[in-house]
Design a protein around this motif. Sequence first.
Motif, PDB file in Angstrom:
ATOM      1  N   GLN A 274       0.839  -1.200   0.000  1.00  0.00           N
ATOM      2  CA  GLN A 274       0.000   0.000   0.000  1.00  0.00           C
ATOM      3  C   GLN A 274       0.869   1.243   0.000  1.00  0.00           C
ATOM      4  OE1 GLN A 274      -2.654   0.018   3.341  1.00  0.00           O
ATOM      5  NE2 GLN A 274      -4.163  -1.221   2.282  1.00  0.00           N
ATOM      6  N   LYS A 275       0.306   2.321  -0.508  1.00  0.00           N
ATOM      7  CA  LYS A 275       1.006   3.601  -0.550  1.00  0.00           C
ATOM      8  C   LYS A 275       1.037   4.201   0.847  1.00  0.00           C
ATOM      9  CE  LYS A 275       0.912   7.945  -3.076  1.00  0.00           C
ATOM     10  NZ  LYS A 275       0.789   8.911  -2.017  1.00  0.00           N
ATOM     11  N   CYS A 276       2.180   4.715   1.234  1.00  0.00           N
ATOM     12  CA  CYS A 276       2.312   5.406   2.526  1.00  0.00           C
ATOM     13  C   CYS A 276       1.557   6.731   2.447  1.00  0.00           C
ATOM     14  CB  CYS A 276       3.771   5.684   2.847  1.00  0.00           C
ATOM     15  SG  CYS A 276       4.752   4.235   3.146  1.00  0.00           S
ATOM     16  N   PRO A 277       0.842   7.095   3.513  1.00  0.00           N
ATOM     17  CA  PRO A 277       0.078   8.340   3.460  1.00  0.00           C
ATOM     18  C   PRO A 277       0.955   9.597   3.413  1.00  0.00           C
ATOM     19  CG  PRO A 277      -0.113   7.308   5.624  1.00  0.00           C
ATOM     20  CD  PRO A 277       0.645   6.374   4.746  1.00  0.00           C
ATOM     21  N   ALA A 278       2.153   9.560   3.957  1.00  0.00           N
ATOM     22  CA  ALA A 278       2.981  10.756   4.039  1.00  0.00           C
ATOM     23  C   ALA A 278       3.887  10.964   2.822  1.00  0.00           C
ATOM     24  CB  ALA A 278       3.839  10.695   5.305  1.00  0.00           C
TER      25      ALA A 278
ATOM     26  N   TYR B 220       4.638  -2.732   2.709  1.00  0.00           N
ATOM     27  CA  TYR B 220       3.820  -3.926   2.842  1.00  0.00           C
ATOM     28  C   TYR B 220       3.080  -3.884   4.169  1.00  0.00           C
ATOM     29  CZ  TYR B 220       5.896  -6.065  -1.227  1.00  0.00           C
ATOM     30  OH  TYR B 220       6.277  -6.338  -2.515  1.00  0.00           O
ATOM     31  N   VAL B 221       1.800  -4.218   4.119  1.00  0.00           N
ATOM     32  CA  VAL B 221       0.957  -4.305   5.304  1.00  0.00           C
ATOM     33  C   VAL B 221       0.224  -5.638   5.275  1.00  0.00           C
ATOM     34  CG1 VAL B 221       0.631  -1.813   5.524  1.00  0.00           C
ATOM     35  CG2 VAL B 221      -0.988  -3.137   4.183  1.00  0.00           C
ATOM     36  N   ILE B 222      -0.259  -6.057   6.421  1.00  0.00           N
ATOM     37  CA  ILE B 222      -1.098  -7.253   6.495  1.00  0.00           C
ATOM     38  C   ILE B 222      -2.537  -6.790   6.571  1.00  0.00           C
ATOM     39  CG2 ILE B 222      -1.725  -9.250   7.885  1.00  0.00           C
ATOM     40  CD1 ILE B 222       1.177  -9.434   8.790  1.00  0.00           C
ATOM     41  N   LEU B 223      -3.349  -7.297   5.668  1.00  0.00           N
ATOM     42  CA  LEU B 223      -4.780  -6.974   5.658  1.00  0.00           C
ATOM     43  C   LEU B 223      -5.568  -8.169   6.170  1.00  0.00           C
ATOM     44  CD1 LEU B 223      -5.265  -5.170   2.240  1.00  0.00           C
ATOM     45  CD2 LEU B 223      -5.117  -4.158   4.485  1.00  0.00           C
ATOM     46  N   ILE B 224      -6.540  -7.886   7.022  1.00  0.00           N
ATOM     47  CA  ILE B 224      -7.450  -8.911   7.524  1.00  0.00           C
ATOM     48  C   ILE B 224      -8.832  -8.545   7.020  1.00  0.00           C
ATOM     49  CG2 ILE B 224      -8.363 -10.085   9.543  1.00  0.00           C
ATOM     50  CD1 ILE B 224      -5.902  -9.056  11.073  1.00  0.00           C
TER      51      ILE B 224
END
Length: 163
Positions: A137-141, A147-151
Motif C-alpha cells: 500500500q502507498k504510505c500516506p505521508a 507492505y501491510v497485512i490486511l485482515i
Amino acid sequence: MADGDPDMIESADEDVDVVLQTTRPAPVVIKGIGNITMFGLTNRFDNDFPPSLIGKVAKEEFNATIDLVNNLIGRAVPRSARWLVAGCLCCCCTAGFSLSPVVYLNKKTQSRIRGVLEAENNRVYQKLGFSWWLEKQKCPASNLKEYVILIETLERLDIHRPD
C-alpha cells in the motif's frame, strides 16, 4: 428490450457487485512498526490487538500469527541487510548486478510470509470468516509503498435462505 440483451445483463451484475461491496466491512490493516525497512518490507509488524476483532478472533491466535510472521521477518532481514551492504560496495564493479541477491531474498521472504498467512487462513481464520494476506500500500505521508497485512472479513453465505 430482449431477454438476452447483453447491456441489461452487465448492468444487473454491476448492481449486485455494488451491493456486495457496501455490506462488507473495511479490512483491518496491520502496519509495520520496525526500525528497518527494505524494499517496503519492515522488520516487524504491530502486534497490538485491533478493537474491531474483539469477540471475533481470540487474542492468542492473533498474537501467534503475528509472532510467526515477525519471527520469519526477523530471521530474513539481517541476512538481507548484509547482502545489501555487500552489494552496494560492489555495485560500481558489477553494474548493479550485485544487488540481485537482495532482491531475490526480499521476494523469497514475501512468498514465505504469504505461505505462512495462507496456512494460518486454512488452519484457523477461514473457519472464523476472515482472510489474511500481505499487500503493498502507498504510505500516506509520501509516494513510497510499504507492505501491510490486511485482515478481510469473508462474505458468509446464507444457507437458510432459499434460492
